[in-house]
Scaffold this active site. Structure first.
Site, PDB file in Angstrom:
ATOM      1  N   LYS A  48       0.835  -1.205   0.000  1.00  0.00           N
ATOM      2  CA  LYS A  48       0.000   0.000   0.000  1.00  0.00           C
ATOM      3  C   LYS A  48       0.870   1.255   0.000  1.00  0.00           C
ATOM      4  O   LYS A  48       0.609   2.212  -0.702  1.00  0.00           O
ATOM      5  CB  LYS A  48      -0.957  -0.015   1.210  1.00  0.00           C
ATOM      6  CG  LYS A  48      -2.089  -1.012   1.026  1.00  0.00           C
ATOM      7  CD  LYS A  48      -2.848  -1.312   2.299  1.00  0.00           C
ATOM      8  CE  LYS A  48      -3.753  -2.517   2.067  1.00  0.00           C
ATOM      9  NZ  LYS A  48      -4.375  -3.052   3.262  1.00  0.00           N
ATOM     10  N   GLN A  92      -5.384  -2.014   9.502  1.00  0.00           N
ATOM     11  CA  GLN A  92      -5.005  -3.281   8.871  1.00  0.00           C
ATOM     12  C   GLN A  92      -5.397  -4.453   9.776  1.00  0.00           C
ATOM     13  O   GLN A  92      -5.035  -4.483  10.943  1.00  0.00           O
ATOM     14  CB  GLN A  92      -3.487  -3.289   8.622  1.00  0.00           C
ATOM     15  CG  GLN A  92      -2.984  -4.499   7.890  1.00  0.00           C
ATOM     16  CD  GLN A  92      -3.449  -4.551   6.435  1.00  0.00           C
ATOM     17  OE1 GLN A  92      -3.403  -3.565   5.713  1.00  0.00           O
ATOM     18  NE2 GLN A  92      -3.908  -5.714   6.012  1.00  0.00           N
ATOM     19  N   ASP A 115     -11.803   1.795   3.621  1.00  0.00           N
ATOM     20  CA  ASP A 115     -11.967   0.348   3.476  1.00  0.00           C
ATOM     21  C   ASP A 115     -13.454  -0.056   3.500  1.00  0.00           C
ATOM     22  O   ASP A 115     -13.797  -1.207   3.232  1.00  0.00           O
ATOM     23  CB  ASP A 115     -11.248  -0.379   4.633  1.00  0.00           C
ATOM     24  CG  ASP A 115     -10.012  -1.114   4.155  1.00  0.00           C
ATOM     25  OD1 ASP A 115      -9.844  -1.261   2.929  1.00  0.00           O
ATOM     26  OD2 ASP A 115      -9.218  -1.548   5.016  1.00  0.00           O
TER      27      ASP A 115
END
Ligand code: NAP
Length: 279
Positions: A48, A92, A115
């Site tokens: 990322k 994450q 997300d």
């Protein structure tokens, strides 16, 4: 049979996003929170970071010790929510078991939730409203669009009901006027259902689980699965690609199908968050 080339589509989108960033007044920014030392997470976060650097998106990683308390995690999320220079926030997963990931996702401001895991965004998706939705299924929708695969009225079967892939996938296909069946580990007569699919999305995590006899002639098959073989270390999907490909109209390979779309969709969401916050 036509191969759905996710790598190629992702490359095209990457070039488009690069140009888009150049036209913005300032750099969009993504904050990534990683807790503990999960090896796979470290790799994902590195990827990322690399993609952000390529697109000129500011990337900041907050790497927290595995022993932190829930309040420390929430405090950091609140700090990033309040920081106007941060456009997107990503937690994450996985995080250590003593922490409550559901609460953490709930605390990420919906407008920075790139997300799409905050329940506000999940609810908006369920109501077919503008929102951030999970990156992998959104990436799959982009692949279908790119290959002009019409969803309206199609029988869509999604195998898997995770919050990350299966559920949002089903919702997106429904919002695009598909007729949806969601299957999972308790589903009976799975093969009978998969054989009705015009569009079959498989997100299980079980190598070569879907065999040719489970697929309808001419179906579109999207393989989300990523499985690493222990002996050869090769990556393979949930679909028995070599045999299934003979039967379908379109199929995604593993690797090079769905995988590359996830990260580029995340980048698109960070830019969208920036644009929304600068309206
Ligand atoms: P997950 O949370 O483990 O969910 C797996 C789903 O598959 C569950 O809903 C489970 O049913 C269902 N399932 C398991 N065995 C089954 C069976 N025999 N028959 C029917 N359904 C079955 O996994 P996930 O996070 O959704 O990921 C799925 C796969 O996609 C993994 O290989 C993962 O690595 C991959 N993935 C790829 C990307 C990408 O960017 N390409 C992104 C995310 C995930 P129950 O709910 O009943 O347990």
């Amino acid at each position: 049979m036509e191969l759905i080339d996710g790598k190629k589509v992702a490359q095209k989108l990457r070039e488009e996003l690069k140009e888009k960033v150049k036209l913005l007044e300032s750099k969009p920014s993504l904050a990534v929170i990683r807790v503990g030392d999960d090896a796979a997470s470290e790799i994902y976060v590195k990827l990322k970071r690399k993609m952000c650097e390529e697109l000129d998106i500011t990337f900041t990683e907050y790497h927290l010790d595995k022993s932190i308390e829930q309040t420390d995690l929430i405090d950091l999320i609140e700090k990033l929510n309040d920081d106007e220079s941060v456009n997107g926030i990503l937690l994450q997963s996985p995080i250590p078991y003593h922490l409550n990931i559901i609460e953490a996702f709930e605390r990420i401001a919906p407008e920075k939730d790139v997300d799409g895991f905050n329940p506000i965004n999940v609810g908006r998706l369920a109501q077919s409203q503008e929102c951030f939705a999970a990156c992998t299924p959104v990436g799959i929708m982009k692949l279908l669009e790119e290959y002009n695969i019409d969803i309206t009225g199609k029988n869509c079967v999604v195998i898997g009901r995770s919050n990350i892939v299966g559920r949002p996938m089903a919702q997106l296909l429904l919002n695009a006027n598909g007729t949806i069946t969601v299957c999972h580990s308790k589903t009976k007569n799975l093969a009978e259902i998969t054989k009705t699919a015009d569009i079959l999305v498989v997100a299980i995590g079980n190598p070569k689980f879907i065999t040719a006899d489970m697929v309808k002639e001419g179906a579109v098959v999207i393989d989300v699965g990523i499985n690493r073989l222990t002996d050869t270390k090769k990556l393979i999907g949930d679909v028995d690609f070599e045999n299934v490909k003979e039967k379908c109209s379109y199929i995604t390979p593993v690797p090079g199908g769905v995988g590359p779309m996830t990260i580029i969709t995340l980048m698109g969401n960070v830019i969208k968050a920036y644009e929304n916050q600068h309206k």
